[in-house]
Design a protein around this motif. Structure first.
Motif, PDB file in Angstrom:
ATOM      1  N   UNK A  70     -21.021 -42.542  16.351  1.00  0.00           N
ATOM      2  CA  UNK A  70     -20.846 -44.002  16.287  1.00  0.00           C
ATOM      3  C   UNK A  70     -19.471 -44.437  16.834  1.00  0.00           C
ATOM      4  N   UNK A  71     -18.509 -43.562  16.698  1.00  0.00           N
ATOM      5  CA  UNK A  71     -17.163 -43.956  17.122  1.00  0.00           C
ATOM      6  C   UNK A  71     -16.769 -43.411  18.490  1.00  0.00           C
ATOM      7  N   UNK A  72     -17.685 -42.665  19.124  1.00  0.00           N
ATOM      8  CA  UNK A  72     -17.342 -41.987  20.367  1.00  0.00           C
ATOM      9  C   UNK A  72     -17.020 -42.969  21.502  1.00  0.00           C
ATOM     10  N   UNK A  73     -17.815 -44.028  21.603  1.00  0.00           N
ATOM     11  CA  UNK A  73     -17.598 -44.989  22.695  1.00  0.00           C
ATOM     12  C   UNK A  73     -16.202 -45.610  22.592  1.00  0.00           C
ATOM     13  N   UNK A  74     -15.855 -45.963  21.376  1.00  0.00           N
ATOM     14  CA  UNK A  74     -14.542 -46.591  21.158  1.00  0.00           C
ATOM     15  C   UNK A  74     -13.405 -45.601  21.469  1.00  0.00           C
ATOM     16  N   UNK A  75     -13.597 -44.367  21.023  1.00  0.00           N
ATOM     17  CA  UNK A  75     -12.575 -43.354  21.282  1.00  0.00           C
ATOM     18  C   UNK A  75     -12.441 -43.098  22.787  1.00  0.00           C
ATOM     19  N   UNK A  76     -13.589 -43.064  23.453  1.00  0.00           N
ATOM     20  CA  UNK A  76     -13.586 -42.846  24.903  1.00  0.00           C
ATOM     21  C   UNK A  76     -12.779 -43.937  25.605  1.00  0.00           C
ATOM     22  N   UNK A  77     -13.036 -45.155  25.191  1.00  0.00           N
ATOM     23  CA  UNK A  77     -12.345 -46.302  25.792  1.00  0.00           C
ATOM     24  C   UNK A  77     -10.829 -46.193  25.532  1.00  0.00           C
TER      25      UNK A  77
END
Lengths: 250, 146
Positions: free
Chosen positions: B70-77
């Motif tokens: 769930x938090x991967x996209x945010x971390x990627x950004x």
């Protein structure tokens, strides 16, 4: 030539491990390095495979022996001056006034000019031996363990250094090494953060992680480069040497 | 004496006197010959600011306690945003209590891509949970946490 005291009045922070392994990596990189075992326990010599008691820096300081005759070529580009038989006697000196603190400085004067680095592995104390090391040195390397008492010890060391700087009217180049770092302990991380907060630009970028191998290799008289060259500890020390040469800090 | 923050394991800072001394000396007349201390740029306490750091800073990027798909996209950004600002990236994994495959994959790929462009990425102070998960997925070597 730079004369560097590896010092921390607290014991068990990794002074000898740092001196032996950092010295060896630098020597392997082509630098000419001399290590001085300045702890009466003589453990730096043992860590490098020299187990017999023999004359060393004590006899240079107390008896005026020629330093070049007592140097041991322990590895390529790496010389060792052992503690000697009488190093503890220096701690007990009562005569000689202020000159008691300058014995090492005088002994090193006009010696070892062909060396790139001279590292002094200091004893875990703040007596006359430590004073001699500070008189003789231009730079200070402070290994730090990742625990609270090491911070407390560092506070005392800094007070000592401050007094020396005032008396000698010089500012030592000080660098801290996070040694015996445990990545699984939060306290290690917090100690590292505290160091970075108080010593911006002075904490070397590579931390030396505590491993079983580093505890084992002195027993074989080997540095980590010889004992387990492919280990993460060997990588840590290679990284630390690189930091030392390039000035990379946290 | 400094007071401990929640989760602090250092109840008082034995080096706090250095700050006090620096403050008192800063109130004294300036000695032109004295060495001027450089501004602090060491590691910051992650509790002080978990948001993105100032442009160009080399402060570590703290990972949250729970890191999953769930938090991967945010971390990627967040990580992508650092690529052009940094000479090196330090990712603080000390608080990670739970991490899933997706998050570890992201870290491995990000690190590899960054290394290709000459940017050093290191995982600092990984928690035991982080190391365990990385070992389980056989990426501990790739992340250099073992």
């Amino acid at each position: 030539m730079s004369i560097i005291a590896v010092i921390n009045q607290k014991g068990g922070v990794g002074k000898t491990t740092t001196t032996a392994n950092l010295g060896h990596v630098l020597a392997r990189s082509g630098k000419k390095v001399t290590l001085i075992d300045f702890d009466p326990q003589g453990q730096l010599a043992v860590a490098l495979g020299v187990v017999e008691r023999r004359q060393g820096i004590a006899e240079v300081m107390l008896e005026g022996r020629d330093i070049r005759q007592l140097l041991l070529e322990v590895r390529e580009n790496l010389q060792l001056l052992t503690a000697g038989v009488r190093l503890m006697d220096i701690e007990q000196l009562r005569d000689g006034g202020a000159q008691r603190g300058e014995l090492l400085s005088m002994a090193l004067q006009n010696s070892l000019q062909d060396q790139d680095y001279v590292f002094i592995d200091c004893p875990p104390s703040s007596g006359l031996l430590a004073a001699n090391a500070l008189f003789a040195s231009d730079e200070i390397l402070i290994p730090m363990a990742g625990d609270f008492l090491a911070l407390q010890g560092l506070s005392h060391l800094l007070e000592t250094l401050k007094k020396f700087e005032q008396v000698l009217q010089k500012n030592y180049k000080k660098q801290l090494i996070m040694s015996r770092f445990s990545s699984t302990r939060r306290i290690s991380r917090q100690v590292l953060n505290t160091l970075c907060k108080h010593f911006p630009g002075q904490v070397m970028a590579t931390v030396i992680r505590e491993t079983v191998l580093l505890a084992e290799c002195p027993g074989f008289g080997k540095t980590i480069l010889e004992y387990r060259p492919g280990s993460r500890s060997a990588r840590d020390f290679r990284g630390l040497a690189d930091d030392f040469l390039t000035g990379r800090v946290l | 004496m400094t007071t401990a923050k929640k989760d602090d394991l250092i109840a008082h800072d034995p080096l706090a006197w250095m700050d006090e001394e620096q403050q008192s000396s800063s109130q004294e007349p300036v000695d032109k010959d004295a060495e001027i201390p450089s501004p602090a740029h060491g590691l910051q306490d992650p509790e002080q600011d978990s948001s993105m750091e100032p442009h160009g800073s080399d402060e570590p990027v703290p990972l949250p306690a729970t890191l999953n798909i769930q938090g991967v996209a945010q971390l990627h950004e967040q990580l992508q945003g650092l690529l052009h600002n940094r000479s090196m990236i330090s990712i603080d994994a000390s608080n990670v209590e739970s991490i899933d495959t997706a998050a570890l994959q992201l870290l491995v790929i990000f690190r590899q891509e960054a290394l290709k462009s000459g940017l050093e990425v290191s995982i600092t102070a990984p928690s035991s949970r982080f190391v365990k998960a990385a070992r389980l997925l056989d990426v501990a070597d790739l992340l250099e946490v073992d």
